[in-house]
Structure formats: structure tokens, C-alpha cells
Design an enzyme around this catalytic site. Structure first.
Site, PDB file in Angstrom:
ATOM      1  N   CYS A   2      -1.294   2.249   0.023  1.00  0.00           N
ATOM      2  CA  CYS A   2      -2.013   2.844   1.144  1.00  0.00           C
ATOM      3  C   CYS A   2      -3.474   2.452   1.061  1.00  0.00           C
ATOM      4  CB  CYS A   2      -1.891   4.372   1.124  1.00  0.00           C
ATOM      5  SG  CYS A   2      -0.186   4.980   1.210  1.00  0.00           S
ATOM      6  N   GLY A  28      -1.240  -0.803   4.574  1.00  0.00           N
ATOM      7  CA  GLY A  28      -0.217   0.091   5.099  1.00  0.00           C
ATOM      8  C   GLY A  28      -0.066  -0.069   6.596  1.00  0.00           C
ATOM      9  N   ASN A 101      -3.975   7.279  -2.128  1.00  0.00           N
ATOM     10  CA  ASN A 101      -3.320   6.000  -2.381  1.00  0.00           C
ATOM     11  C   ASN A 101      -2.782   6.014  -3.800  1.00  0.00           C
ATOM     12  OD1 ASN A 101      -2.568   3.259  -2.527  1.00  0.00           O
ATOM     13  ND2 ASN A 101      -4.613   2.653  -3.191  1.00  0.00           N
ATOM     14  N   GLY A 102      -1.486   5.769  -3.953  1.00  0.00           N
ATOM     15  CA  GLY A 102      -0.881   5.758  -5.278  1.00  0.00           C
ATOM     16  C   GLY A 102       0.464   6.450  -5.272  1.00  0.00           C
ATOM     17  N   TYR A 257      -1.818  -9.897  -5.040  1.00  0.00           N
ATOM     18  CA  TYR A 257      -1.263  -9.836  -3.690  1.00  0.00           C
ATOM     19  C   TYR A 257      -1.956  -8.864  -2.758  1.00  0.00           C
ATOM     20  CZ  TYR A 257       2.168  -8.886   0.021  1.00  0.00           C
ATOM     21  OH  TYR A 257       2.779  -8.708   1.230  1.00  0.00           O
TER      22      TYR A 257
END
Length: 501
Positions: A2, A28, A101-102, A257
């Protein structure tokens, strides 16, 4: 994976939050949300889809206030629901909004704790709602009429003691200020910056520095592992280390990435790190295959371009763009099912036959996950007339699932899991396969910041920073396999209270 953003400004922040989320859209594509505050009330809009599909003019006009947070999401368990779009909100204490995020690896345990001990009900499958309620409960323990920075930092310290996994967080207290904090291992990135103009200072916290620089903010620094930053509505900044044993274990896959190449993560330029990956890959090819017959190097757009260009330069082989990309198709390894992924590859990439015909082509990608995309692309190269097709991955073989917020599938669906490199080459249908060695990958990133002594490399090694038991992986595999993802589409997110018994 995210993306999160938070802004404290001296003018309405709705447009700045929107613009920041578009910069973070690569993190996201499932859902997006913004919540703002005018110092008294909250204004919220969230929904499924891309940022441009969630927010229209009427929504933007209703997002009032000079402080706010935003979020872009994709689901790590494969389900898609507007009920799980962030930010989440809880009214007590002080009115807290949070975006995360995570991935929390002890979410099931925490859900039970919240119901049994704290009398808090969780109504979605999202671990971010759990994290919000843990923070709210820890802040409530401070028992203060007006919140202070010390109260905030004590609450974050309590979160670190209860929560395991990866979390980079932005949160807003409706009448007080903006908070950002990062887990003690620093697995997920978080940065903050400042912008000065004639009206005063504005502050931004975001997942990546690109979101700051795109709007004229100066990157101040990364939030340290375990650290919290609190910015009051009137622009006072407080920071504190809230973990007893913080260590850098940044997820190495951010550099491979996920992050934008124009971002700086933990003081490492992502673009430079990827250049070094390509250079080291080329050196390994020259060392092991000095009389190679590669005619042309081609990237699989977009993430691998930087590595492929440097690889071609080091090999002294022409670099060519052989695939034209339809930019309106999402990232394929995020697609929820195998059939949809295979179909999307052909829709996403169109080969230029003239660049392939009668040539020995080295295709370069950042990584190989399921292998579905790679296999289709190899066949496209052969159909376009390539004499031989070689394949280079700018990362080592991915043999294990990611548990810290990237939707890498069950181990059994990873093409390199329990396979040798030659067996992977046979599965892909390539004449030769090259992987970047792990030591070279670490060297490529660490060269940008020698302070980074260790990374989370669990997708390559199976050694997880937070150390999980086998029961967690069985649960994860049940959630992440393609059949379960297909079954989950459209599934209700209501939580049966018996889950907490």
C-alpha cells in the site's frame, strides 16, 4: 503493498493529497481513500478503484481542512471490498483516523485481545483496523483530557510491544495533529519532508520520497525504524525513538520492484541501486559465459528498464525496446487469479516483431514470481521470430511467500519453490536463465548506504525477520492460493463474533 500519505498545511490539502496518491498509485490499485480535518470535524471519501476512479469534483469539494491523510491499497489476501478501503476511523479517544502499509503477523491474536481485554469490536478482515484499535487503546491508557506529544509517543511504544510484523503508519487526531511511525525493523518505508512558501511551512509524511518531491517538498529524512513523528496542526514537529531495540531490516524487494526509481528509501537512490543490479548481473554473465551470443537486450517494461540498460551497456550489446506496454492494465502479479493474469499479459504487452526476428534475445525482468507472466512473454518472443530466448532476473529466485505486505502467493504457486534454476528454465521455455545472486543484490543496495547492514530477504531465503511459526504459514497459504482468491471475490467482510471467542 500500500501507499500512505499525510499532510499538515496552511491551506486546503485535498488536492495535494490527491496528487500525492497518484504518485503512489503503483503501490496499490484496488482502493483509495482520503480523510481531512478542519480542526473540528472529519471529512472522508474512500472506495474501490484507482485514485481517479474514486475521487470526483464533488468529493474533492467536500474534503475540507488543512490537515489530512490518504491511502492507496491492494489486498494481500486477495479479497476486494470497499469496506476495507482506508483510512479507518475510531471515535475514541480524540477521534483517530489511520492508514497503514504492511502486514501484521499476529493479527489473529490481536483481534481476540481487542475483544476479550479491550472490549473493541473489529468489523472487517483488515489488519489495519486492528492496528488502529491497538493504537487507540494504548492512547486511551494515557487518560489525558488533552493529548500531548508524550502521550502519543507512549502509545506508539505500547503498539511496538504488542504488534509484530511490518507497519508504516500515518494517523490523524481530529483536533490535534498528524502522526507517522514505523515498525522497529523498518521493513516498510516512510519519509517526511517540508515545503516553505510565502504563507509558511507545510509538512508531508509519505511512503516514498517521490510523493514529496513531485509537489515541491524537500526530503528531510527517513523515519527511523521504531521512530515516531508527530506534527501539530500549528506546525510544531516532535520526533522520538519509541522502540527499545530498533534495527534496519528494510524489505529488499522495495529496491527490486515496488518502489519508484525516482524515490530514495533509507538514503538509497532506488534508480542507482537498480543500475548496480544490472551491472553486477552483466559481470556474472561475462564471467560464466564469456563467449555469449546475445544479439540484443530487452527489458520487460517498466520496472526492469534501469537494470536492463546498465546490463546492456556492461555487456556492450545493443539495448532495444521490444514490447510496447498498454499502461491501463494493472501490475499482473497483483491480479487475483491465474486465468486473469495470463489474459492480462497479452493485453498489457504487444511485441515489435522487427526487434525479435532472427535474433538471440536476452529478456530482462526485475524478478520471476509465479512465472505466469514470464512464460507468456517468452512465448511471445518466440512467436515474433526470436532465434533463441534467454532470460535474466535482476533478483535471486523467489522461493518463499512474502508476509510483510506484498501479495506474493502461497509457496506452492511460486515457480522457483522446490525447483532448481534449470527446472525453472525448462518451465519458462527459455534457452538459458540467469538470476542475480543474493550477495550481489545486497551489495547493489548497500553501496548506497553502508549503514544498512541487514535486510528482510525472506522471499529468497525463507528466514523471516519477525520469526513466524508454521501455523501462520498454513493460514497464509489458505488465504493466498488462487482458488481461495477466486472464492473470496465478492465475499462479505462481516466478522462473526464467534471468531473472537
Amino acid at each position: 503493498m500500500c501507499g500512505v500519505i499525510g499532510i499538515v498545511g496552511h491551506e486546503p490539502v485535498n488536492q495535494a493529497l490527491y496528487d500525492g496518491l497518484t504518485v503512489l498509485q503503483h503501490r496499490g490499485q484496488d482502493a483509495a481513500g482520503i480523510v481531512t480535518s478542519d480542526g473540528r470535524k472529519l471529512y472522508l471519501r474512500r472506495g474501490t478503484g484507482l485514485v481517479k476512479e474514486v475521487f470526483f469534483e464533488r468529493h474533492m469539494r467536500s474534503l475540507l481542512g488543512n490537515v489530512g491523510i490518504g491511502h492507496v491499497r491492494y489486498p494481500t489476501a486477495g479479497s476486494s471490498s470497499s469496506a476495507e478501503a482506508q483510512p479507518f476511523y475510531v471515535n475514541s479517544p480524540y477521534g483517530i483516523s489511520l492508514a497503514h502499509n504492511g502486514n501484521l503477523t499476529n493479527a489473529a491474536k490481536l483481534r481476540k485481545e481487542l475483544y476479550r481485554q479491550d472490549r473493541r469490536q473489529i468489523n472487517t478482515n483488515s489488519d489495519s483496523e486492528i492496528l488502529l484499535n491497538i493504537f487507540a487503546q494504548e492512547l486511551d491508557r494515557q487518560d489525558a483530557m488533552r493529548v500531548t506529544p508524550d502521550d502519543i509517543f507512549s502509545a506508539v511504544r505500547g503498539v511496538h510491544k504488542r504488534v509484530t510484523g511490518a507497519y508504516a503508519v500515518v494517523a490523524m487526531l481530529t483536533r490535534d495533529g498528524l502522526l507517522g511511525f514505523r515498525d522497529p525493523n523498518g521493513i516498510r518505508p516512510l519519509v517526511y519532508g517540508v515545503r516553505d512558501d510565502s504563507k509558511g511551512k507545510s509538512f508531508m509524511i509519505a511512503s516514498e520520497s517521490a510523493a514529496l518531491t513531485a509537489q515541491g517538498y524537500r526530503l528531510v529524512r527517513d523515519i527511523e525504524p521504531g521512530e515516531a513523528i508527530y506534527i501539530t496542526f500549528d506546525g510544531k514537529v516532535f520526533t522520538r525513538q519509541c522502540s527499545e531495540n530498533p534495527t534496519y531490516n528494510t524489505c529488499i524487494f522495495e529496491y527490486v520492484y515496488f518502489a519508484r526509481p525516482d524515490s530514495i528509501i533509507d538514503n538509497v537512490f532506488v534508480h542507482k541501486a537498480r543500475m548496480r543490479m544490472g551491472h553486477l548481473m552483466a559481470e556474472r554473465i561475462k564471467e560464466g559465459w564469456p563467449d555469449h551470443d546475445i544479439d540484443v537486450v530487452m527489458p520487460i517494461p517498466d520496472t526492469s528498464r534501469t537494470s536492463a540498460l546498465e546490463l546492456a551497456y556492461t555487456l556492450d550489446v545493443p539495448y532495444r525496446e521490444g514490447f510496447m506496454k498498454n499502461r491501463y492494465i494493472g501490475r499482473t502479479f497483483i491480479m487475483p487469479g491465474q486465468k486473469q493474469r495470463k489474459k492480462s499479459v497479452r493485453q498489457k504487452l504487444n511485441p515489435l516483431d522487427i526487434e525479435f526476428k532472427d535474433k538471440n534475445v536476452l529478456l530482462v525482468d526485475d524478478s520471476i514470481v509465479r512465472g505466469t507472466t514470464s512464460e507468456e512473454i517468452v512465448q511471445m518472443a518466440r512467436d515474433s521470430g526470436a532465434r533463441r530466448v534467454y532470460f535474466a532476473s535482476a533478483s535471486p529466485p523467489i522461493r518463499f511467500p512474502n508476509i510483510y505486505g506484498i501479495d506474493m502467493p502461497a509457496a506452492s504457486e511460486l515457480i522457483a519453490h522446490d525447483r532448481t534454476e534449470q527446472e525453472v528454465a525448462n518451465e519458462l521455455g527459455v534457452d538459458r536463465l540467469f538470476y542475480l545472486e543474493l550477495n550481489d543484490l545486497l551489495s547493489a543496495v548497500r553501496q548506497g548506504n553502508p549503514r544498512l547492514e541487514s535486510f528482510d530477504c525472506s522471499v529468497f531465503t525463507g528466514e523471516y525477520t519477525t520469526g513466524e511459526d508454521n501455523g501462520y504459514f498454513k493460514e497464509l497459504e489458505a488465504l493466498r492460493n488462487d482458488k481461495q482468491k477466486s472464492d473470496n471475490e465478492g465475499e462479505s467482510v462481516a466478522i462473526d463474533i464467534r471468531d473472537c471467542d
